[in-house]
Design a protein around this motif. Structure first.
Motif, short mmCIF file in Angstrom:
data_model
loop_
_atom_site.label_atom_id
_atom_site.label_comp_id
_atom_site.label_asym_id
_atom_site.label_seq_id
_atom_site.Cartn_x
_atom_site.Cartn_y
_atom_site.Cartn_z
N VAL A 126 21.47 50.55 23.84
CA VAL A 126 21.80 51.66 24.73
C VAL A 126 21.34 53.00 24.17
O VAL A 126 21.78 54.05 24.62
N LYS A 172 29.78 50.74 24.70
CA LYS A 172 29.84 49.76 25.79
C LYS A 172 29.62 50.41 27.15
O LYS A 172 29.25 49.74 28.12
N GLY A 174 27.42 52.90 27.43
CA GLY A 174 26.11 53.56 27.31
C GLY A 174 26.13 54.82 26.49
O GLY A 174 25.11 55.52 26.40
N PHE A 197 22.12 56.17 31.20
CA PHE A 197 23.10 55.10 31.44
C PHE A 197 24.27 55.61 32.29
O PHE A 197 25.31 54.98 32.35
N TYR A 452 24.74 51.80 39.86
CA TYR A 452 25.37 52.06 38.57
C TYR A 452 26.22 50.87 38.13
O TYR A 452 27.06 50.37 38.87
N THR A 453 25.96 50.41 36.91
CA THR A 453 26.79 49.41 36.24
C THR A 453 27.08 49.95 34.84
O THR A 453 26.13 50.28 34.11
N GLN A 456 24.70 49.78 31.56
CA GLN A 456 23.37 49.31 31.91
C GLN A 456 22.48 50.51 32.28
O GLN A 456 22.98 51.55 32.72
N PRO A 457 21.16 50.39 32.12
CA PRO A 457 20.26 51.51 32.46
C PRO A 457 20.47 51.98 33.90
O PRO A 457 20.61 51.17 34.81
N TYR A 458 20.47 53.29 34.05
CA TYR A 458 20.69 53.92 35.35
C TYR A 458 19.60 54.98 35.53
O TYR A 458 19.85 56.16 35.63
#
Length: 617
Positions: A126, A172, A174, A197, A452-453, A456-458
């Protein structure tokens, strides 16, 4: 500009200004900064000028410089930031795993070494744009390390033992950290990374004594959480309206629904401080996601210059440089504080070279915008900053949302990595010029829808980068293939004094000294020393790896030294650092810098330079 500092009195004037602030500044840091033999903060002083009163190395003898010694850090990823030198001890940091070394400069022996325990599987995935760290801070006998996993750590400067630690975020989600902290009064200032993120940016102040949180201020959200006073926090609305209160819910009104909660505006850059005004200055980064179609509005207060009270965190003024950023022009670059005479009036100014390609000069007491001009004329996303409104005039041809999602906008200048990235500039009061390390890169940009998660990459955009192929001083196409440049800038007028092309981006920071030299590194690995007045190259030396670190200077046993970390990486070098190959990988940088491997390789080395005894007079 008048030359108020003569005959070696700059350090005395700086000390006087600090003391004028009474108990405003950390007195130990003040005392250290009074002695030019030290380099106690990332910028050499609270103003972030990266200027030293040392002049043993100067524009008459710099050609005689020699490598004095080297030190391997044992880490291969990108080495940003630079060493601190405090009371005869050199403190060196590394990228992940964030080792810290205390080194005896007499025999280069290691006094102590600290290596944090961090989970690489949790943290490295991340970390956007390499596993860099931008440096250490010092105060009250403690070395302050901001670890990648967001742990802020205070080490005993004499022994290296941990004094306290505090968690600043959660990987966790990001969140990571790459910034250099700053000790101000009895507090440690730090920020957060993770705009790619969906991390919501903030600046935090922790008590220097025990690490307890003193205050925290977000970039986006409700007034109480971003610490603005709707009636007293001011913003510059241009010459037509002047300075105006931000008004109630100034951030919330510019986001759709609850998007501000994942709105970016992270704070991974540099922090400056004016002890007399008791104000801390820094920039907030790009809004999340990179896809502008998904986040209508100005997206305040991402892309903003902040001035906050050091005691409470409450913002005195804000200025948003790139409302509704469509290009990832992250606004975190350093804020340099310098007093200048503009239009016949002495001003307490703040100077900022943004990734968007504009150099800004503001009154740092009020937030009034005084100058805003392109420091690379190839910039085309906006025609100019309208001084009547204070806003950029966007060129619709290079808007990334004009064609909607899955539409590629071509030949936008600069590229997302900016006309200048994170490496801090230097300012010399002797010449009145700012020395700007630059990129000369353009891009194609295709936004796409992204959900968005957490963790995870955003990002929501595919980017490819390439040389501008235009002249930096005229903006006209000339077919040139240089990816970088080094520029002297007059912030009083917004004009380029001179500029030199470099084959690759100048990613390193810059150093200026009373010896009328300026020093920077190159991605191929050269340390270069130039004449501060003309820019003429006086000396260069090929270090073991590409330089993205900041050259700093100090004096030990009567001799001046210049030290710089080499170690290719960062966004420009992410292809080699992380083994990426696709042209659009590394958020678009890999293709532009593919040929770097013909000139340098990975490595982590501190290289230290000095004059031979015969050249020291």
């Amino acid at each position: 500009m008048k030359q108020p500092f003569k005959n070696g009195l700059i350090a005395a004037a700086v000390a006087s200004a600090l003391v004028a602030g009474g108990a405003q500044a950390n007195q130990e840091v003040v005392k250290l900064s009074q002695n030019p033999a030290n380099w106690p903060t990332w910028g050499g002083n609270y103003w972030g000028t990266r200027y030293s009163e040392l002049d043993q190395i100067n524009n008459r003898n710099a050609d005689k410089l020699q490598a004095a010694w080297t030190f391997s850090t044992g880490v291969l990823r990108g080495h940003e930031g630079g060493p601190l030198f405090i009371n005869g001890v050199l403190y060196v940091h590394t990228p992940f795993p964030n080792r810290v070394y205390a080194i005896n400069p007499k025999d280069q022996s290691i006094i102590w070494k600290h290596e944090p325990t961090q989970d690489p599987d949790e943290t490295i995935p991340v970390m956007c744009c390499d596993t860099v760290n931008r440096g250490l801070a010092y105060g009250d006998g403690k070395i302050i390390l901001q670890q990648a996993d967001t742990t802020l750590t205070a080490l005993d400067a004499k022994t290296g033992k941990v004094v306290w630690q505090v968690k600043n975020g959660d990987p966790k989600l990001g969140m990571t950290n790459t910034n250099a902290p700053l000790v101000v009064k009895d507090k440690v200032l730090t920020g957060i990374s993770g705009g790619e993120f969906g991390v919501r940016g903030f600046i935090a102040a922790y008590n220097l004594k025990d690490g307890k949180l003193a205050w925290k201020a977000y970039s986006t959200g409700p007034d109480d959480e971003i610490k603005v006073d709707p009636e007293k926090t001011m913003t510059w609305m241009g010459k037509d309206k002047g300075l105006q209160p931000v008004d109630k819910d100034s951030s919330l009104k510019t986001w759709e629904g609850d998007q501000w909660k994942i709105g970016g505006g992270t704070t991974w850059g540099w922090y400056s401080y004016d002890p007399k005004l008791n104000l801390v200055y820094y920039g907030s980064g790009n809004p999340s996601t990179w896809n502008p179609v998904q986040r209508p509005g100005d997206n305040k207060w991402s892309m903003t210059i902040w001035a906050r009270d050091a005691d409470t965190g409450v913002a005195k003024w804000v200025y948003q440089m790139t409302p509704h950023d469509e290009w990832d022009y992250d606004g975190i670059n350093e804020m340099v504080l310098a007093d200048q005479k503009i239009n016949g009036k002495e001003r307490k100014t703040l100077v900022h070279f943004d990734r968007n390609g504009f150099g800004y000069t503001l009154d740092r007491e009020t937030g009034e915008l005084l100058v805003a001009e392109k420091f690379d004329k190839a910039v085309n996303w906006a025609t100019h900053i309208d001084m009547k409104t204070g806003r950029p005039v966007v060129n619709s041809e290079y808007s990334t949302e004009e064609g909607g999602e899955d539409w590629t906008t071509e030949d936008i200048c600069p590229a997302a990595l900016g006309s200048k990235n994170q490496g801090p500039v230097a300012y010399s009061p002797r010449t009145g010029l700012f020395y700007v390390n630059g990129n000369h890169v353009c891009m194609n940009y295709e936004p796409f829808e992204v959900e968005y998660t957490p963790g995870q990459p955003y990002v929501g955009a595919t980017v490819s980068m390439f040389p501008a192929g235009k002249d930096a001083e005229t903006g006209k196409k000339d077919g040139s293939m240089n990816l970088g440049q080094f520029t002297a800038w007059d912030a009083k007028t917004g004009k380029i004094a001179w500029t030199y092309k470099e084959p690759f981006s100048v990613w390193s920071g810059v150093l200026a000294t009373k010896g009328d030299v300026v020093v920077h590194g190159t991605l191929e690995g050269y340390l270069k020393v130039r004449d501060a007045k003309s820019g003429k190259e006086l000396y260069k030396f090929k270090t073991p790896s590409g330089i993205i670190g900041n050259p700093n200077t100090w004096m030990f046993e009567g001799k001046q030294y210049i030290g710089v970390l080499s170690g290719l990486g960062g966004w420009a070098g992410i292809g080699m650092a992380a083994g990426l190959e696709g042209d659009t990988e590394g958020l678009g940088a890999v293709g532009a810098y593919r040929s770097l491997d013909k000139f340098t390789q990975l490595g982590g080395v501190l290289s230290v330079f000095a004059l031979p005894d015969s050249a020291v007079k």
